[in-house]
Write an enzyme that holds these catalytic residues in place. Structure first.
Site, PDB file in Angstrom:
ATOM      1  N   LYS A  89       0.815  -1.227   0.000  1.00  0.00           N
ATOM      2  CA  LYS A  89       0.000   0.000   0.000  1.00  0.00           C
ATOM      3  C   LYS A  89       0.847   1.274   0.000  1.00  0.00           C
ATOM      4  O   LYS A  89       0.452   2.290  -0.565  1.00  0.00           O
ATOM      5  CB  LYS A  89      -0.939   0.012   1.207  1.00  0.00           C
ATOM      6  CG  LYS A  89      -1.951  -1.124   1.204  1.00  0.00           C
ATOM      7  CD  LYS A  89      -3.288  -0.624   0.753  1.00  0.00           C
ATOM      8  CE  LYS A  89      -4.323  -1.686   0.435  1.00  0.00           C
ATOM      9  NZ  LYS A  89      -4.340  -2.910   1.200  1.00  0.00           N
ATOM     10  N   GLU A 111      -9.966   6.596   2.694  1.00  0.00           N
ATOM     11  CA  GLU A 111     -10.900   5.648   3.291  1.00  0.00           C
ATOM     12  C   GLU A 111     -10.097   4.412   3.669  1.00  0.00           C
ATOM     13  O   GLU A 111      -9.045   4.159   3.092  1.00  0.00           O
ATOM     14  CB  GLU A 111     -11.956   5.243   2.266  1.00  0.00           C
ATOM     15  CG  GLU A 111     -11.523   4.153   1.272  1.00  0.00           C
ATOM     16  CD  GLU A 111     -10.388   4.542   0.331  1.00  0.00           C
ATOM     17  OE1 GLU A 111     -10.167   5.760   0.132  1.00  0.00           O
ATOM     18  OE2 GLU A 111      -9.704   3.639  -0.198  1.00  0.00           O
ATOM     19  N   SER A 378       1.903  -9.807  -0.920  1.00  0.00           N
ATOM     20  CA  SER A 378       1.488  -8.400  -0.835  1.00  0.00           C
ATOM     21  C   SER A 378       1.673  -7.785   0.540  1.00  0.00           C
ATOM     22  O   SER A 378       1.837  -6.574   0.659  1.00  0.00           O
ATOM     23  CB  SER A 378       0.022  -8.273  -1.266  1.00  0.00           C
ATOM     24  OG  SER A 378      -0.804  -9.147  -0.523  1.00  0.00           O
TER      25      SER A 378
HETATM   26  C1  LIG Z   1      -5.201  -4.057   0.806  1.00  0.00           C
HETATM   27  C2  LIG Z   1      -4.464  -5.344   0.638  1.00  0.00           C
HETATM   28  C3  LIG Z   1      -4.737  -6.220  -0.442  1.00  0.00           C
HETATM   29  C4  LIG Z   1      -5.852  -6.003  -1.423  1.00  0.00           C
HETATM   30  O1  LIG Z   1      -5.769  -4.859  -2.199  1.00  0.00           O
HETATM   31  P1  LIG Z   1      -5.352  -4.892  -3.743  1.00  0.00           P
HETATM   32  O2  LIG Z   1      -5.688  -3.532  -4.206  1.00  0.00           O
HETATM   33  O3  LIG Z   1      -6.154  -5.960  -4.406  1.00  0.00           O
HETATM   34  O4  LIG Z   1      -3.906  -5.199  -3.782  1.00  0.00           O
HETATM   35  C5  LIG Z   1      -3.961  -7.350  -0.574  1.00  0.00           C
HETATM   36  N1  LIG Z   1      -2.975  -7.654   0.301  1.00  0.00           N
HETATM   37  C6  LIG Z   1      -2.698  -6.846   1.362  1.00  0.00           C
HETATM   38  C7  LIG Z   1      -1.608  -7.243   2.292  1.00  0.00           C
HETATM   39  C8  LIG Z   1      -3.424  -5.660   1.564  1.00  0.00           C
HETATM   40  O5  LIG Z   1      -3.141  -4.884   2.617  1.00  0.00           O
END
Ligand SMILES: *Cc1c(COP(=O)(O)O)cnc(C)c1O
Length: 395
Positions: A89, A111, A378
């Site tokens: 993020k 948000e 992610s």
């Molecule tokens: C917010 C989040 C996601 C999902 O958001 P995308 O926009 O689909 O990437 C995925 N993994 C983590 C660790 C997140 O914090």
């Protein structure tokens, strides 16, 4: 560059479905962003903050023990979990904070659902000395109390949203309302490849650093392109961030994994492509979960970050083109995958990312031995340890 057309459409998806009052702020944002993305001064400024503050480049890590467990494929993890604040993020919030500064705006709003985007926004607001307000549904504030406290520690004001289902969707409505009222000094940092044009394009631009790094790293480390990329899909920003640099490499397959939740019944999942249909939600035309009269369905996932009724419009287009494939993983599969990676590699993955690893576990037997796969990790799972313990009753 696979950009949308001048009206912000990827094929028939995307666009700008907003009230009249938001048209000119969005046009202004588009104009500034279009200029900045080709400005070399802006690029070097961005690169420097990503390196020194966000912790880039992140490693591309060959997970040897997990690869063995999966039967002899070669699995690399793109370590976005090592980014500052614990997930990808921050790539987007750093970029948009710089855009805000260039526009002369000294207030940021955002948000948040799970709180991850709110924390990443609060961090960059502190870093750049911008005032910050984060909208969050009261249900989510209860579930994510620690992230609320984190945001406040970094000086952000967290505003409770008590409307509707008191979750992410309602928080986005409030943020939009604030933006309309305060647009002169305020920039809205949207957290995924969603919302009206130019957000899906701009967020992709800031997240595509993931795939640019990964492509170069895999060529260095493996001497060839990967056979398969896998990423989880909430709005789709970490997935498009990884995929984008590989879109023109025809030999590379790409799979996005949505939240299958507890099953296919309405309200039990967030699988927009299997359980949804085309429609407009919060400014964009895409695949969404809604009933026959257009009411948005409730959603469920064990991972809060995947729990949203719409998917990014570019993914809808890439699916229609047949360029990317989309699948699901259930809560149960994600939890099993969470444990497997923790035990094999000593890495606690976010439950969101565990949907991507769960898909690969399920499909690994069907891949050619020696196949090279990159999974986008992610985020880190520390934030999820309490909920896993709550579900499984461990000590
Ligand atoms: C917010 C989040 C996601 C999902 O958001 P995308 O926009 O689909 O990437 C995925 N993994 C983590 C660790 C997140 O914090």
């Amino acid at each position: 560059m696979n950009d949308p057309d001048s009206s912000g459409r990827f094929g028939s998806y995307g666009g700008r479905y907003v009230p009249e009052t938001l048209m000119s702020p969005l046009a202004e944002l588009e104009e500034v962003f279009t200029h900045l993305r080709t400005d070399s001064g802006f690029s070097s400024e961005l690169q420097k903050v990503l390196r020194d503050y966000a912790g880039r480049p992140t490693p591309l890590y060959l997970a040897e023990r997990w690869s063995d467990r999966l039967g002899g494929i070669r699995v690399y993890l793109k370590r976005e979990d090592l980014c500052h604040t614990g997930a990808h993020k921050i790539n987007n919030t750093v970029g948009q904070a710089l855009v805000a500064r260039h526009m002369g705006k000294n207030r940021i709003i955002a948000e948040t659902g799970a709180g991850q985007h709110g924390v990443a926004t609060a961090a960059v607001a502190a870093r750049f000395g911008l005032r910050c307000t984060v909208y969050m549904g009261s249900e989510d504030m209860k579930r994510q109390a620690l992230n609320v406290y984190r945001m406040r520690l970094m000086g952000a004001e967290v505003v409770t949203v008590d409307a509707g289902s008191r979750t992410l969707k309602d928080a986005i409505n409030e943020a939009m309302r604030d933006w309309v009222t305060n647009v002169r000094d305020t920039h809205y940092i949207l957290g995924s490849v969603l919302g009206p044009h130019p957000y899906p394009l701009m967020v992709r631009y800031f997240q595509s650093v993931i795939g640019r790094e990964a492509r170069q790293q895999v060529l260095e480390q493996e001497g060839r392109l990967p056979d398969l990329l896998v990423a989880c899909i909430g709005g789709g920003s970490n997935a498009i961030g990884l995929f984008h640099a590989f879109l023109n490499d025809e030999s590379v397959r790409m799979v996005g994994v949505e939240a299958g939740g507890r099953g296919t019944a309405r309200g039990q999942h967030a699988a927009r492509f299997t359980g949804g249909r085309r429609g407009v939600l919060q400014g964009t035309y895409t695949w969404i979960l809604q009933d026959d009269s257009g009411n948005i369905d409730p959603t469920h996932s064990v991972s809060a970050g995947l729990d949203y009724a719409a998917v990014g419009p570019e993914h809808a287009y890439l699916r229609e083109l047949g360029r990317c494939e989309y699948s699901t993983a259930s809560d149960k599969e994600a939890l099993n995958a969470f444990h497997e990676l923790s035990e094999c590699e000593g890495i606690l993955p976010a439950l969101e990312s565990s949907h991507a690893t769960a898909y690969l576990r399920r499909q690994a037997a069907g891949l050619t031995p020696g196949a090279c796969v990159i999974v986008n990790l992610s985020g880190r799972g520390d934030k999820d340890v309490d909920s896993v313990r709550g579900i499984e009753g461990g000590s």
